[in-house]
Design a protein around this motif. Structure first.
Motif, short mmCIF file in Angstrom:
data_model
loop_
_atom_site.label_atom_id
_atom_site.label_comp_id
_atom_site.label_asym_id
_atom_site.label_seq_id
_atom_site.Cartn_x
_atom_site.Cartn_y
_atom_site.Cartn_z
N MET A 121 0.83 -1.20 0.00
CA MET A 121 0.00 0.00 0.00
C MET A 121 0.87 1.26 0.00
N ILE A 122 1.90 1.27 0.85
CA ILE A 122 2.81 2.41 0.89
C ILE A 122 3.52 2.56 -0.45
N ASN A 123 3.97 1.46 -1.00
CA ASN A 123 4.67 1.48 -2.29
C ASN A 123 3.76 2.02 -3.39
N GLU A 124 2.49 1.62 -3.37
CA GLU A 124 1.53 2.09 -4.37
C GLU A 124 1.27 3.59 -4.21
N ALA A 125 1.25 4.05 -2.96
CA ALA A 125 1.10 5.49 -2.72
C ALA A 125 2.28 6.26 -3.31
N ILE A 126 3.50 5.70 -3.16
CA ILE A 126 4.69 6.36 -3.71
C ILE A 126 4.65 6.33 -5.24
N TYR A 127 4.20 5.21 -5.82
CA TYR A 127 4.03 5.14 -7.28
C TYR A 127 3.01 6.17 -7.76
N THR A 128 1.94 6.38 -6.98
CA THR A 128 0.91 7.34 -7.35
C THR A 128 1.49 8.75 -7.40
N LEU A 129 2.40 9.05 -6.46
CA LEU A 129 3.12 10.33 -6.48
C LEU A 129 4.09 10.38 -7.65
N TYR A 130 4.86 9.33 -7.82
CA TYR A 130 5.89 9.23 -8.87
C TYR A 130 5.30 9.42 -10.27
N GLU A 131 4.11 8.89 -10.47
CA GLU A 131 3.46 8.96 -11.78
C GLU A 131 2.66 10.24 -11.98
N GLY A 132 2.66 11.12 -10.97
CA GLY A 132 2.01 12.42 -11.11
C GLY A 132 0.50 12.40 -11.00
N VAL A 133 -0.04 11.34 -10.41
CA VAL A 133 -1.50 11.26 -10.25
C VAL A 133 -1.99 12.31 -9.26
N ALA A 134 -1.24 12.50 -8.18
CA ALA A 134 -1.59 13.50 -7.16
C ALA A 134 -0.36 13.82 -6.34
N GLY A 135 -0.45 14.89 -5.55
CA GLY A 135 0.66 15.31 -4.70
C GLY A 135 0.66 14.58 -3.37
N VAL A 136 1.70 14.82 -2.58
CA VAL A 136 1.87 14.16 -1.28
C VAL A 136 0.66 14.39 -0.38
N GLU A 137 0.30 15.66 -0.20
CA GLU A 137 -0.80 15.98 0.72
C GLU A 137 -2.12 15.43 0.22
N GLU A 138 -2.33 15.46 -1.09
CA GLU A 138 -3.58 14.96 -1.66
C GLU A 138 -3.70 13.45 -1.44
N ILE A 139 -2.62 12.72 -1.66
CA ILE A 139 -2.64 11.26 -1.47
C ILE A 139 -2.94 10.92 -0.01
#
Length: 296
Positions: free
Chosen positions: A195-213
Protein backbone atom coordinates in the motif's frame (compact mmCIF):
# COMPACT_ATOMS: atom_id res chain seq x y z
CA UNK A 1 10.05 -16.18 32.45
CA UNK A 2 11.25 -13.23 34.52
CA UNK A 3 14.63 -12.32 33.04
CA UNK A 4 14.42 -10.67 29.63
CA UNK A 5 17.37 -9.56 27.51
CA UNK A 6 16.81 -7.03 24.73
CA UNK A 7 19.48 -6.71 22.04
CA UNK A 8 19.57 -3.21 20.55
CA UNK A 9 18.54 -0.01 22.33
CA UNK A 10 17.12 1.98 19.41
CA UNK A 11 13.49 2.98 18.93
CA UNK A 12 12.11 -0.56 19.04
CA UNK A 13 14.60 -1.95 21.56
CA UNK A 14 14.05 0.76 24.16
CA UNK A 15 10.29 0.45 23.68
CA UNK A 16 10.43 -3.31 24.25
CA UNK A 17 12.62 -2.85 27.34
CA UNK A 18 10.20 -0.18 28.60
CA UNK A 19 7.18 -2.48 28.36
CA UNK A 20 8.81 -5.51 29.97
CA UNK A 21 10.15 -3.39 32.86
CA UNK A 22 6.76 -1.70 33.28
CA UNK A 23 5.14 -5.09 33.83
CA UNK A 24 7.61 -6.32 36.41
CA UNK A 25 10.27 -8.16 34.41
CA UNK A 26 13.99 -7.78 35.01
CA UNK A 27 15.46 -6.41 31.77
CA UNK A 28 19.02 -6.54 30.45
CA UNK A 29 19.37 -3.97 27.66
CA UNK A 30 22.37 -4.61 25.40
CA UNK A 31 24.06 -2.39 22.83
CA UNK A 32 27.55 -1.82 21.47
CA UNK A 33 28.14 1.59 23.13
CA UNK A 34 27.24 2.94 26.56
CA UNK A 35 26.20 6.26 25.00
CA UNK A 36 23.48 4.44 23.03
CA UNK A 37 22.27 2.81 26.24
CA UNK A 38 22.28 6.11 28.17
CA UNK A 39 20.24 7.71 25.39
CA UNK A 40 17.79 4.80 25.51
CA UNK A 41 17.30 5.07 29.28
CA UNK A 42 16.66 8.81 28.92
CA UNK A 43 14.07 8.06 26.21
CA UNK A 44 12.36 5.41 28.35
CA UNK A 45 12.25 7.82 31.30
CA UNK A 46 10.73 10.54 29.11
CA UNK A 47 8.10 8.15 27.75
CA UNK A 48 7.26 6.97 31.27
CA UNK A 49 6.84 10.62 32.30
CA UNK A 50 4.07 10.81 29.68
CA UNK A 51 2.45 7.75 31.24
CA UNK A 52 2.67 9.39 34.69
CA UNK A 53 1.04 12.56 33.29
CA UNK A 54 -1.79 10.42 31.87
CA UNK A 55 -2.07 8.52 35.18
CA UNK A 56 -1.18 5.20 33.53
CA UNK A 57 1.77 4.91 35.93
CA UNK A 58 2.51 6.49 39.29
CA UNK A 59 5.87 8.15 39.93
CA UNK A 60 6.69 5.20 42.21
CA UNK A 61 5.83 2.73 39.45
CA UNK A 62 8.06 4.63 37.06
CA UNK A 63 11.07 4.58 39.37
CA UNK A 64 10.56 0.89 40.12
CA UNK A 65 10.36 0.08 36.40
CA UNK A 66 13.53 2.03 35.61
CA UNK A 67 15.35 0.21 38.42
CA UNK A 68 14.58 -3.09 36.71
CA UNK A 69 16.47 -2.12 33.52
CA UNK A 70 20.18 -2.99 33.54
CA UNK A 71 22.49 -1.98 30.70
CA UNK A 72 25.33 -3.97 29.14
CA UNK A 73 27.81 -3.42 26.31
CA UNK A 74 28.82 -7.11 26.49
CA UNK A 75 26.34 -9.40 24.75
CA UNK A 76 27.58 -12.43 26.70
CA UNK A 77 27.06 -10.70 30.06
CA UNK A 78 23.71 -9.30 28.97
CA UNK A 79 22.19 -12.68 28.15
CA UNK A 80 23.84 -15.00 30.66
CA UNK A 81 20.70 -15.19 32.87
CA UNK A 82 18.06 -14.74 30.16
CA UNK A 83 14.84 -16.73 30.04
CA UNK A 84 13.97 -14.88 26.84
CA UNK A 85 16.12 -12.84 24.47
CA UNK A 86 14.43 -10.35 22.12
CA UNK A 87 16.69 -9.15 19.30
CA UNK A 88 15.80 -5.66 18.07
CA UNK A 89 18.81 -4.76 15.94
CA UNK A 90 18.78 -3.08 12.53
CA UNK A 91 16.74 -4.83 9.83
CA UNK A 92 19.76 -6.43 8.19
CA UNK A 93 19.89 -10.16 7.46
CA UNK A 94 23.61 -10.77 7.96
CA UNK A 95 23.69 -8.73 11.17
CA UNK A 96 20.78 -10.69 12.62
CA UNK A 97 22.28 -14.05 11.66
CA UNK A 98 25.55 -13.07 13.34
CA UNK A 99 23.73 -11.96 16.50
CA UNK A 100 21.77 -15.22 16.70
CA UNK A 101 24.93 -17.29 16.32
CA UNK A 102 26.33 -15.41 19.33
CA UNK A 103 23.08 -15.68 21.30
CA UNK A 104 22.97 -19.41 20.76
CA UNK A 105 26.43 -19.77 22.30
CA UNK A 106 26.05 -17.25 25.12
CA UNK A 107 22.49 -17.67 26.44
CA UNK A 108 21.24 -20.53 28.67
CA UNK A 109 20.19 -23.68 26.81
CA UNK A 110 16.62 -23.21 28.05
CA UNK A 111 16.30 -19.64 26.76
CA UNK A 112 13.88 -18.76 23.97
CA UNK A 113 15.45 -16.58 21.28
CA UNK A 114 13.05 -14.12 19.62
CA UNK A 115 13.51 -11.58 16.85
CA UNK A 116 11.58 -8.35 16.47
CA UNK A 117 12.20 -8.48 12.71
CA UNK A 118 9.42 -7.02 10.59
CA UNK A 119 10.09 -9.14 7.51
CA UNK A 120 13.19 -11.40 7.70
CA UNK A 121 12.64 -15.17 7.77
CA UNK A 122 12.48 -16.67 11.27
CA UNK A 123 13.24 -20.05 9.69
CA UNK A 124 16.50 -18.73 8.24
CA UNK A 125 17.43 -17.11 11.56
CA UNK A 126 16.66 -20.31 13.49
CA UNK A 127 18.78 -22.38 11.12
CA UNK A 128 22.03 -20.76 12.37
CA UNK A 129 21.29 -21.91 15.95
CA UNK A 130 21.32 -25.30 17.67
CA UNK A 131 17.84 -24.63 19.11
CA UNK A 132 15.51 -23.96 16.15
CA UNK A 133 12.48 -25.18 18.13
CA UNK A 134 13.14 -22.31 20.58
CA UNK A 135 13.44 -19.52 17.98
CA UNK A 136 10.42 -17.35 17.22
CA UNK A 137 9.40 -13.93 15.96
CA UNK A 138 7.97 -11.26 18.27
CA UNK A 139 7.13 -8.35 15.97
CA UNK A 140 6.14 -5.43 18.20
CA UNK A 141 4.55 -2.35 16.66
CA UNK A 142 5.90 1.20 17.00
CA UNK A 143 5.49 2.94 19.42
CA UNK A 144 5.80 -0.20 21.56
CA UNK A 145 4.35 1.19 24.84
CA UNK A 146 1.18 2.29 23.00
CA UNK A 147 0.48 -0.27 20.26
CA UNK A 148 -1.35 -3.43 21.36
CA UNK A 149 -0.39 -5.87 18.59
CA UNK A 150 2.43 -8.41 18.63
CA UNK A 151 2.83 -10.62 15.57
CA UNK A 152 4.07 -13.96 16.91
CA UNK A 153 5.82 -15.67 14.00
CA UNK A 154 6.45 -19.42 13.94
CA UNK A 155 9.52 -20.51 12.04
CA UNK A 156 9.36 -23.86 10.23
CA UNK A 157 10.78 -25.66 13.28
CA UNK A 158 9.32 -23.49 16.10
CA UNK A 159 7.63 -25.76 18.64
CA UNK A 160 4.07 -25.43 19.87
CA UNK A 161 5.46 -25.11 23.41
CA UNK A 162 7.62 -22.12 22.46
CA UNK A 163 4.71 -20.49 20.64
CA UNK A 164 2.33 -20.91 23.55
CA UNK A 165 4.87 -19.50 26.02
CA UNK A 166 5.30 -16.38 23.88
CA UNK A 167 1.55 -16.00 23.32
CA UNK A 168 0.99 -16.15 27.10
CA UNK A 169 3.89 -13.82 27.84
CA UNK A 170 2.57 -11.26 25.34
CA UNK A 171 -0.75 -11.21 27.21
CA UNK A 172 1.13 -10.50 30.46
CA UNK A 173 2.30 -7.30 28.77
CA UNK A 174 -1.36 -6.39 28.07
CA UNK A 175 -0.71 -6.93 24.37
CA UNK A 176 -2.80 -8.82 21.83
CA UNK A 177 -0.67 -11.55 20.21
CA UNK A 178 -1.55 -12.92 16.77
CA UNK A 179 -0.10 -16.28 15.69
CA UNK A 180 1.18 -16.18 12.08
CA UNK A 181 3.38 -18.37 9.90
CA UNK A 182 6.78 -17.50 8.49
CA UNK A 183 6.46 -16.11 4.97
CA UNK A 184 7.96 -12.85 3.63
CA UNK A 185 6.49 -9.81 5.36
CA UNK A 186 4.36 -11.99 7.65
CA UNK A 187 0.89 -10.34 7.74
CA UNK A 188 1.38 -6.70 8.75
CA UNK A 189 4.04 -5.75 6.24
CA UNK A 190 2.85 -8.03 3.45
CA UNK A 191 -0.29 -5.89 3.38
CA UNK A 192 1.05 -2.51 4.55
CA UNK A 193 4.18 -2.17 2.41
CA UNK A 194 2.51 -2.71 -0.98
CA UNK A 195 0.00 0.00 0.00
CA UNK A 196 2.81 2.41 0.89
CA UNK A 197 4.67 1.48 -2.29
CA UNK A 198 1.53 2.09 -4.37
CA UNK A 199 1.10 5.49 -2.72
CA UNK A 200 4.69 6.36 -3.71
CA UNK A 201 4.03 5.14 -7.28
CA UNK A 202 0.91 7.34 -7.35
CA UNK A 203 3.12 10.33 -6.48
CA UNK A 204 5.89 9.23 -8.87
CA UNK A 205 3.46 8.96 -11.78
CA UNK A 206 2.01 12.42 -11.11
CA UNK A 207 -1.50 11.26 -10.25
CA UNK A 208 -1.59 13.50 -7.16
CA UNK A 209 0.66 15.31 -4.70
CA UNK A 210 1.87 14.16 -1.28
CA UNK A 211 -0.80 15.98 0.72
CA UNK A 212 -3.58 14.96 -1.66
CA UNK A 213 -2.64 11.26 -1.47
CA UNK A 214 -2.47 11.31 2.31
CA UNK A 215 -5.73 13.25 2.59
CA UNK A 216 -7.59 10.72 0.42
CA UNK A 217 -6.44 7.84 2.60
CA UNK A 218 -7.13 9.65 5.88
CA UNK A 219 -10.58 10.97 5.00
CA UNK A 220 -11.68 8.28 2.57
CA UNK A 221 -10.33 5.18 4.32
CA UNK A 222 -10.30 6.46 7.94
CA UNK A 223 -6.55 5.89 8.29
CA UNK A 224 -5.15 7.90 11.24
CA UNK A 225 -2.07 8.78 9.18
CA UNK A 226 -1.59 8.97 5.41
CA UNK A 227 0.67 6.31 3.80
CA UNK A 228 3.40 8.78 2.86
CA UNK A 229 3.54 10.29 6.33
CA UNK A 230 3.53 6.76 7.75
CA UNK A 231 6.43 5.82 5.48
CA UNK A 232 8.39 8.78 6.86
CA UNK A 233 7.57 7.65 10.40
CA UNK A 234 8.66 4.05 9.76
CA UNK A 235 11.76 5.16 7.86
CA UNK A 236 12.00 5.09 4.08
CA UNK A 237 15.09 2.90 4.32
CA UNK A 238 13.14 0.38 6.40
CA UNK A 239 10.26 0.43 3.89
CA UNK A 240 12.73 -0.19 1.07
CA UNK A 241 14.38 -3.05 2.94
CA UNK A 242 11.04 -4.76 3.59
CA UNK A 243 9.92 -4.35 -0.03
CA UNK A 244 13.17 -5.94 -1.18
CA UNK A 245 12.50 -8.92 1.12
CA UNK A 246 8.99 -9.26 -0.34
CA UNK A 247 10.23 -8.87 -3.92
CA UNK A 248 13.02 -11.41 -3.50
CA UNK A 249 10.97 -13.79 -1.36
CA UNK A 250 8.00 -14.06 -3.73
CA UNK A 251 9.71 -13.20 -7.02
CA UNK A 252 6.62 -11.19 -7.91
CA UNK A 253 7.08 -7.82 -9.72
CA UNK A 254 4.13 -6.32 -7.83
CA UNK A 255 6.47 -5.94 -4.83
CA UNK A 256 9.19 -4.08 -6.78
CA UNK A 257 10.11 -0.87 -4.88
CA UNK A 258 9.13 2.37 -6.61
CA UNK A 259 12.18 4.10 -8.21
CA UNK A 260 11.31 7.29 -6.31
CA UNK A 261 11.64 5.44 -2.99
CA UNK A 262 14.98 3.97 -4.08
CA UNK A 263 16.30 7.40 -5.10
CA UNK A 264 15.18 9.08 -1.88
CA UNK A 265 16.89 6.47 0.28
CA UNK A 266 20.09 6.57 -1.77
CA UNK A 267 20.12 10.38 -1.45
CA UNK A 268 19.75 10.15 2.34
CA UNK A 269 16.15 11.35 2.63
CA UNK A 270 14.80 8.68 4.98
CA UNK A 271 11.93 10.45 6.73
CA UNK A 272 11.68 11.55 10.35
CA UNK A 273 15.06 10.07 11.32
CA UNK A 274 16.94 12.32 8.86
CA UNK A 275 14.64 15.36 9.11
CA UNK A 276 13.19 15.02 5.61
CA UNK A 277 11.27 12.54 3.50
CA UNK A 278 7.95 13.36 1.94
CA UNK A 279 7.60 15.94 4.73
CA UNK A 280 10.14 18.06 6.63
CA UNK A 281 10.71 17.58 10.35
CA UNK A 282 12.33 19.93 12.85
CA UNK A 283 12.76 19.39 16.58
CA UNK A 284 9.88 20.76 18.61
CA UNK A 285 7.62 21.38 15.60
CA UNK A 286 4.58 19.12 15.51
CA UNK A 287 3.04 20.73 12.42
CA UNK A 288 3.15 18.62 9.25
CA UNK A 289 5.28 20.52 6.71
CA UNK A 290 5.61 19.38 3.10
CA UNK A 291 9.21 18.74 2.01
CA UNK A 292 10.45 21.51 -0.31
CA UNK A 293 10.97 19.19 -3.30
CA UNK A 294 7.29 18.19 -3.23
CA UNK A 295 5.85 21.70 -3.01
CA UNK A 296 4.01 22.85 -6.12
Amino acid sequence: MKNISVIGSGTMGNGIAHVFAQFGFEVSLVDIKQEFLDKAIAKISKNMDRQVAKEILSETDKEAALSRIHTFTSLAKGVEKADLVVEAATENMELKLDIFRQLDQASPDSAILASNTSSISITKIAAVTNRPTQVIGMHFMNPVPVMKLIEVIRGYATSDETTQKIMSLSKELKKIPVDVNDYPGFVANRILMPMINEAIYTLYEGVAGVEEIDTVMKLGMAHPMGPLQLADFIGLDVCLSILKVLHEGFGNPKYAPCPLLVNMVEAGYKGVKTGEGFYSYTAGNKDLVLAPRFKK
